[in-house]
Scaffold this active site. Structure first.
Site, PDB file in Angstrom:
ATOM      1  N   LEU A   1     -14.966 -18.262 -27.313  1.00 35.41           N
ATOM      2  CA  LEU A   1     -14.087 -17.120 -27.027  1.00 35.41           C
ATOM      3  C   LEU A   1     -12.799 -17.188 -27.833  1.00 35.41           C
ATOM      4  O   LEU A   1     -12.195 -16.185 -28.146  1.00 35.41           O
ATOM      5  CB  LEU A   1     -13.737 -17.089 -25.529  1.00 35.41           C
ATOM      6  CG  LEU A   1     -14.876 -16.902 -24.538  1.00 35.41           C
ATOM      7  CD1 LEU A   1     -14.381 -17.108 -23.104  1.00 35.41           C
ATOM      8  CD2 LEU A   1     -15.469 -15.508 -24.674  1.00 35.41           C
TER       9      LEU A   1
ATOM     10  N   PHE B   1      -5.815 -27.710 -30.774  1.00 38.77           N
ATOM     11  CA  PHE B   1      -6.367 -28.846 -30.029  1.00 38.77           C
ATOM     12  C   PHE B   1      -7.496 -28.442 -29.090  1.00 38.77           C
ATOM     13  O   PHE B   1      -8.101 -29.278 -28.455  1.00 38.77           O
ATOM     14  CB  PHE B   1      -5.273 -29.512 -29.183  1.00 38.77           C
ATOM     15  CG  PHE B   1      -4.151 -30.046 -30.000  1.00 38.77           C
ATOM     16  CD1 PHE B   1      -4.293 -31.250 -30.678  1.00 38.77           C
ATOM     17  CD2 PHE B   1      -2.969 -29.342 -30.111  1.00 38.77           C
ATOM     18  CE1 PHE B   1      -3.264 -31.743 -31.442  1.00 38.77           C
ATOM     19  CE2 PHE B   1      -1.938 -29.833 -30.876  1.00 38.77           C
ATOM     20  CZ  PHE B   1      -2.075 -31.035 -31.553  1.00 38.77           C
TER      21      PHE B   1
ATOM     22  N   LYS C   1     -12.176 -24.476 -21.291  1.00 40.70           N
ATOM     23  CA  LYS C   1     -11.273 -24.861 -22.378  1.00 40.70           C
ATOM     24  C   LYS C   1     -11.552 -26.323 -22.685  1.00 40.70           C
ATOM     25  O   LYS C   1     -11.409 -27.181 -21.811  1.00 40.70           O
ATOM     26  CB  LYS C   1      -9.828 -24.659 -21.932  1.00 40.70           C
ATOM     27  CG  LYS C   1      -8.821 -24.898 -23.029  1.00 40.70           C
ATOM     28  CD  LYS C   1      -7.461 -24.368 -22.602  1.00 40.70           C
ATOM     29  CE  LYS C   1      -6.511 -24.368 -23.758  1.00 40.70           C
ATOM     30  NZ  LYS C   1      -5.265 -23.690 -23.441  1.00 40.70           N
TER      31      LYS C   1
ATOM     32  N   ASP D   1       5.893 -19.677 -23.638  1.00 40.78           N
ATOM     33  CA  ASP D   1       5.056 -19.433 -24.817  1.00 40.78           C
ATOM     34  C   ASP D   1       4.366 -18.076 -24.658  1.00 40.78           C
ATOM     35  O   ASP D   1       3.191 -17.935 -24.953  1.00 40.78           O
ATOM     36  CB  ASP D   1       4.033 -20.563 -24.986  1.00 40.78           C
ATOM     37  CG  ASP D   1       3.357 -20.520 -26.358  1.00 40.78           C
ATOM     38  OD1 ASP D   1       3.989 -20.018 -27.309  1.00 40.78           O
ATOM     39  OD2 ASP D   1       2.211 -20.983 -26.471  1.00 40.78           O
TER      40      ASP D   1
END
Ligand code: ADE
Length: 430
Positions: A29, A34, A52, A146
């Site tokens: 996706l 990292f 993830k 962020d």
């Protein structure tokens, strides 16, 4: 996004695309430096998920690992309809897997590029959801830091979901009430963050909201330049222009959020009182924020008593706690770490290997207790499963009389060898 699973994953039953026996991995996706995010399906109930995968071997500098732990503990703590939930966390020696809520609509950004820009009511709806999520976070002492459209996803109902709290700060990390790490993405970053002075994370998020609202309505960035120095200069000088189609009220909101002075900048809380923002905002949205808060408070106060703390509640809370009560015996000297190896048995095997390598005699006492001996030095290593897939390991000096200097000396070499199974170190002294 009709058929998210890759054809190979859906039609073959190869074990290589099944993660730890529980999740069938599908297509990629998204990817970062990292981490990669894959679609996945739960083998237990067929539900859709996102995984993830963080490559620990690529986390070369040690400052990155605490950030990842931070991401996880922040996400575990926050439950809100506009925040991506984290369901489970697993780790092997080289990889960490975060099992996340799947946002079927994908990145909001792809809608912007396809549609060019949003109309005022659509932009406002997404913006309201973003602000509600942020207000909830800020009230719980967490800032995102962020924020950018890549972190804004959509569910199947078209609701916005904020993801990636990787760089957010927990309240404990606040120094003098101000945040000190320079991070974030330049185009969306507040000037005081770039300036590396201490800053208020909530006000920095408010700035990023201003940039995001501009992008929603314009389809392009307010501050943009291929030369980073020029871009920073534009940010500091508030050097941008409103496209002709921006309404007067939207201009006012953006101008107040893009105030280079954080002291006078509109806060998220004050923004929620602005007429333009409140338009078409159902009062149930705001009430919902308060109900969620109450549940969150209850969850925090109840879970330790019920003995149902999650792995990450434990990791995030335990650095300041005396954990010696978890283990049977007490001693003068002990070190503790959490580990996410596959099993207690695997940890015991690894400790045995390390002990032998360093010249200790090794004795398995009980299933999860290992004795290491060398000369007058005796160490006891105990492994405890705190919650499924999280182990607490204690290394303690045994009954023998031995000086602390000798223990510290031996400990140095042992610690280096144990490092690859450590998820996080905990408080040192008993
Ligand atoms: N891309 C990154 N994270 C995602 C998620 N949780 N769901 C869908 N797409 C994603």
């Amino acid at each position: 996004m009709d058929s998210p699973a890759a054809p190979t994953a859906a039609t073959t039953s190869s074990s290589s695309d099944v993660l730890l026996g529980k999740y069938r991995l599908g297509r990629l996706l998204g990817r970062g430096s990292f981490a990669k995010v894959y679609y996945a399906r739960s083998l237990a109930d067929g539900s859709d998920l996102a995984v993830k995968v963080i490559d620990k071997t690529k986390i070369i500098n040690t400052t990155m690992e605490p950030r990842v732990i931070n991401e996880v503990s922040v996400m575990r703590r926050l439950r809100h309809p506009n925040i991506i939930r984290i369901h489970e966390v697993m780790a092997t020696k080289s990889k960490m897997y975060l099992i996340l809520e799947y946002a079927r609509g994908g990145e909001l950004l792809s809608k912007i590029s396809r549609r060019q820009r949003f109309t005022d009511p659509i932009a406002r709806r997404y913006f309201q959801q973003l602000v509600l999520a942020l207000e909830f976070c800020h009230r719980n002492g967490v800032t995102h830091r962020d924020l950018k459209p890549q972190n804004l996803l959509l569910d199947d109902q078209g609701n916005l979901k904020v993801s990636d709290f990787g760089l957010s700060a927990l309240p404990e990390q606040l120094k003098d009430g101000l945040l000190h790490t320079a991070c974030g993405t330049p185009a969306y970053t507040a000037p005081e963050v770039v300036g590396r002075k201490g800053y208020d994370g909530g006000k920095a998020d408010a700035w990023s909201c201003g940039v995001i609202l501009f992008v929603f309505l314009a389809g392009f960035l307010p501050f943009d330049d291929s030369n980073l120095a020029v871009m920073y200069q534009k940010i500091r000088r508030r050097d941008f222009q409103f496209p002709s189609w921006f309404s007067k009220s939207a201009r006012w909101v953006i101008a107040r959020l893009l105030d280079p002075n954080p002291e006078t900048r509109l806060s998220i809380e004050a923004l929620m009182e602005v007429g333009w923002f409140k338009k078409s905002l159902q009062s149930k949205d705001q009430n919902q924020n308060h109900q969620i808060q109450t549940m969150f408070d209850l969850q925090l106060t109840m879970s330790p008593d019920k003995g149902s703390m999650s792995a990450f509640d434990i990791i995030s809370m335990s650095s300041g706690l005396d954990l010696s009560g978890l283990f049977e015996g007490r001693g003068k000297w002990a070190k503790r770490f959490t580990s996410m190896m596959e099993s207690a048995e695997r940890i015991a095997e690894r400790v045995t290997e390390v002990g032998k390598k360093l010249g200790y005699t090794v004795e398995r006492r009980k299933k999860s207790v290992i004795g290491l001996g060398k000369g007058r030095m005796g160490l006891l290593i105990e492994v405890l499963e705190v919650v499924p897939s999280l182990f607490m390991v204690q290394v303690r000096v045994g009954n023998g009389e031995v000086g602390v200097d000798l223990v510290e000396l031996q400990w140095g070499e042992l610690k280096v060898e144990l490092e690859d199974m450590v998820f996080a170190w905990h408080n040192d002294a008993v």
